[in-house]
Scaffold this motif. Structure first.
Motif, PDB file in Angstrom:
ATOM      1  N   SER A  30      64.714  -6.677  -1.004  1.00 38.59           N
ATOM      2  CA  SER A  30      64.399  -7.604   0.084  1.00 38.59           C
ATOM      3  C   SER A  30      62.962  -7.406   0.552  1.00 38.59           C
ATOM      4  CB  SER A  30      65.397  -7.437   1.223  1.00 38.59           C
ATOM      5  OG  SER A  30      64.949  -6.507   2.150  1.00 38.59           O
ATOM      6  N   ASN A  41      67.953 -13.809  -3.153  1.00 37.65           N
ATOM      7  CA  ASN A  41      67.670 -13.371  -1.793  1.00 37.65           C
ATOM      8  C   ASN A  41      68.795 -12.510  -1.255  1.00 37.65           C
ATOM      9  OD1 ASN A  41      69.720 -14.851  -0.314  1.00 37.65           O
ATOM     10  ND2 ASN A  41      68.580 -16.670  -0.851  1.00 37.65           N
ATOM     11  N   SER A  42      68.515 -11.925  -0.123  1.00 36.59           N
ATOM     12  CA  SER A  42      69.515 -11.075   0.519  1.00 36.59           C
ATOM     13  C   SER A  42      69.740 -11.544   1.951  1.00 36.59           C
ATOM     14  CB  SER A  42      69.061  -9.618   0.473  1.00 36.59           C
ATOM     15  OG  SER A  42      67.750  -9.520   0.960  1.00 36.59           O
ATOM     16  N   ARG A  53      61.993  -7.217   4.942  1.00 42.37           N
ATOM     17  CA  ARG A  53      61.627  -8.504   4.366  1.00 42.37           C
ATOM     18  C   ARG A  53      60.603  -9.182   5.260  1.00 42.37           C
ATOM     19  NH1 ARG A  53      65.782 -11.643   5.358  1.00 42.37           N
ATOM     20  NH2 ARG A  53      67.190 -10.512   4.014  1.00 42.37           N
ATOM     21  N   ALA A  75      67.151  -4.258   5.652  1.00 41.52           N
ATOM     22  CA  ALA A  75      66.803  -5.332   4.717  1.00 41.52           C
ATOM     23  C   ALA A  75      66.088  -6.463   5.439  1.00 41.52           C
ATOM     24  CB  ALA A  75      68.057  -5.848   4.028  1.00 41.52           C
TER      25      ALA A  75
END
Lengths: 190, 464
Positions: free
Chosen positions: B50, A5-6, A46, A42
């Motif tokens: 992501s 994950n980020s 997501r 990001a």
């Protein structure tokens, strides 16, 4: 199960590293720029827009450390940004691109939208950059996305008073609706 | 950032997938799949990874309609589609906005519905590269493909674009770092110049940073054009840049074997708007007298260029096409979403694969609070907070195939990698269903009355 994950609760910012001043000013006049950065991108893409993470990635004014010293704010203090088009409470943090004294940068998102100009000058494109703004220190909280949308647009609340809407019960960080959630639909074990 | 061990726990790999994030459309991604979900992505940037490894907490899984208390409530697909179709059929000034994060096949259905009902079709270009498209109409479009940049370019200019943050693999895959046919040493064979008031992350890894002042783009490019034409600058600095630096930049640009200008929203969002791009395009034209130069707008979404190419092919205009009179019209500042919303004209707003809640200014979004909003999307976002009907779509390039156009106009087929959740539908199917339901509710298409020539002209011809 491990899930690459980020997620990052807060964007990484440096220490302001400027000696605090004995005398601080109340209101800082500056130029407001908006745009995207990698943390905001990001998080938004997501889909984590209701989360605390998006609030910190998108609802943050990146400032020059000298401007922060003038106002007497530290990283992640709250500031009120006002323009001709509206006002919003955001976090303050040291800019990764400093020095740019007299300019603040807020990533695009519902927070920045509240204060940017809708003027297109007949060119289809609103003026998202180069707007005169003032910044001041505040005790008010930075709202989560769902609460901010309710506070700004009031589409599904009858109350017109900003202060009352701001102190309503928070929607929280999960979608608020009547119906099955994704966990209930299939056998999810991640 | 903390260290993360590589993901080894997966069922299988799907190779050569296309990224559905920015206009680079990287087509070398490998998805690691476990239990029907992508658990890791190889080769993608932070943004692409992501996006593919989405946040399932906020995935819209079921169709929803607002109840009397203003709370979204799960309904059947039939009921949700009927409600959406009813809102559209009963409206007189609908706007269909979005399209940039869906497939070109889906746009086709949307255009048919828009033409029938007399809607305005617009996409994200209206708030990002709209001025660039106007400037192309004004001044031309000297473009090259990204492959040419990789193999040939020795001078790269980023203007008003922070590629390291918004197109992270652009430098790595196409512009600065890769080794190309004529650029065997990669980064060492190239000069990267970044023009941006901000000392951005792209500027930090460039050879030269030109930090002209805010709203100084137009003056700066004019100065460059003057110097290219052999003129001497009359003032010591232009837009905050010393004259000798401008001479040096021009020298570098003139001596390029193959140069490319990539420009972003820094140029389109400041006060000069399309005039900034006009002058940048003319600068490229001037440079072509002594070298070889091209330019490419840094398009944000993976298919934002696709909508513009599709609409230009089908209707003659790239964005903001208004069918309310029964024929296509395009008028800047009149038929564009922001202007329409600020004037409070629309009475129904369909948003597909876009997030006006997150990206429109407050002044425009205020009108969305007055009118029904229909959302087709995969994630719960700021727009969902303003939506009256929510229809869960599917994820192009991960759960559904589709065609998209890269920032340089190269079409790419994005293949399907995993199955979509059972309760979701493809965007194309959703728009087609709405279209067919609207056709039943409103039997007559919105066509202009038959053209009747001025009767007076007939009299003149007869000589009466």
């Amino acid at each position: 199960m491990h899930y690459a994950n980020s997620y990052l609760e807060k964007p990484v910012v440096g220490d302001p590293n400027v000696a605090p001043r004995a005398e601080t000013i109340k209101v800082l006049k500056c130029m407001l720029n908006t745009g995207s950065d990698i943390y905001q991108g990001a998080c938004k893409k997501r889909g984590s827009t209701l989360k605390e993470e998006y609030k910190n990635a998108s609802g943050t004014a990146y400032m020059d450390p000298r401007d922060m010293a003038k106002l007497g704010v530290e990283n992640w203090d709250h500031v009120l940004v006002k323009t001709d088009y509206g006002e919003v409470v955001v976090n303050a943090a040291r800019s990764r691109d400093a020095p740019h004294e007299g300019t603040i940068f807020i990533c695009k998102g519902p927070w920045a939208n509240t204060v940017v100009s809708h003027e297109t000058y007949c060119c289809s494109d609103p003026t998202y950059k180069g707007i005169h703004a003032t910044v001041e220190k505040t005790d008010r909280e930075v709202l989560l996305m769902a609460d901010l949308m309710r506070w700004v647009y009031k589409k599904y609340v009858d109350e017109e008073d900003d202060d009352v809407v701001e102190s309503m019960e928070s929607f929280g960080e999960r979608p608020f609706y009547n119906g099955r959630k994704w966990e209930e639909l299939e056998d999810h074990d991640i | 950032m903390t260290y993360e061990p590589p993901v080894t726990d997966y069922d299988y790999i799907v190779e050569n997938c296309t990224c559905a994030f920015c206009g680079c459309n990287c087509d070398d991604l490998d998805f690691l799949v476990k239990n029907g979900h992508v658990v890791a992505v190889r080769h993608a940037c932070r943004l692409g990874a992501s996006k593919v490894m989405e946040d399932l907490d906020q995935r819209i899984m079921v169709p929803m309609v607002r109840n009397e208390e203003g709370v979204l409530t799960e309904v059947s697909w039939d009921e949700a589609l009927d409600t959406a179709a009813k809102y559209i059929a009963e409206s007189i000034r609908p706007v269909f906005y979005g399209w940039s994060e869906t497939s070109t096949e889906c746009m086709k259905e949307g255009l048919e519905l828009g033409e029938y009902i007399g809607a305005v079709l617009d996409n994200q270009a209206t708030i990002c590269h709209g001025p660039s498209l106007q400037a192309m109409q004004n001044a031309g479009y000297p473009i090259q493909t990204l492959g040419e940049v990789k193999n040939r370019a020795d001078v790269i200019v980023y203007s008003g674009s922070n590629a390291m943050n918004s197109h992270p693999r652009h430098l790595a895959r196409w512009a600065a770092f890769p080794r190309g046919y004529f650029r065997q040493r990669g980064r060492f064979d190239r000069t990267v110049i970044t023009m941006d008031p901000k000392f951005s992350d792209t500027a930090k890894c460039s050879d030269m940073w030109v930090g002209f002042e805010q709203n100084g783009d137009y003056g700066f490019y004019n100065a460059i054009r003057a110097v290219i034409k052999g003129k001497k600058l009359q003032s010591e600095s232009v837009s905050g840049i010393p004259a000798e630096d401008i001479y040096e930049i021009v020298e570098t640009m003139k001596n390029a074997e193959f140069g490319t200008l990539f420009f972003g929203l820094g140029l389109t969002h400041t006060l000069g708007k399309q005039r900034n791009i006009d002058i940048a395009i003319k600068m490229i034209q001037d440079l072509n007298a002594m070298s070889k130069w091209g330019l490419t707008p840094m398009r944000g979404h993976f298919n934002v260029n696709g909508f513009n190419i599709f609409m230009a092919f089908e209707t003659g205009w790239a964005f903001g096409v208004d069918f309310c009179r029964g024929y296509g019209r395009y008028m800047l500042g009149e038929t564009n979403t922001i202007d329409l919303l600020v004037r409070e004209e629309p009475d129904c707003f369909l948003v597909i694969a876009a997030d006006p809640g997150a990206h429109f200014p407050n002044g425009a979004n205020q009108h969305l609070a007055n009118i029904p909003v229909i959302q087709i999307d995969i994630h719960w976002g700021p727009s969902t907070e303003l939506a009256d009907v929510v229809l869960p779509g599917s994820f192009i390039s991960v759960e559904c195939g589709g065609t998209s156009y890269r920032m340089d106009g190269v079409p790419i087929w994005m293949k399907k990698a995993i199955d979509k959740p059972e309760t979701c539908r493809d965007d194309e199917w959703i728009v087609r269903e709405i279209k067919e339901r609207v056709f039943k509710l409103r039997e007559e298409p919105n066509v202009a009355p038959k053209y009747v020539p001025n009767p007076g002209l007939g009299l003149l011809e007869k000589g009466d």
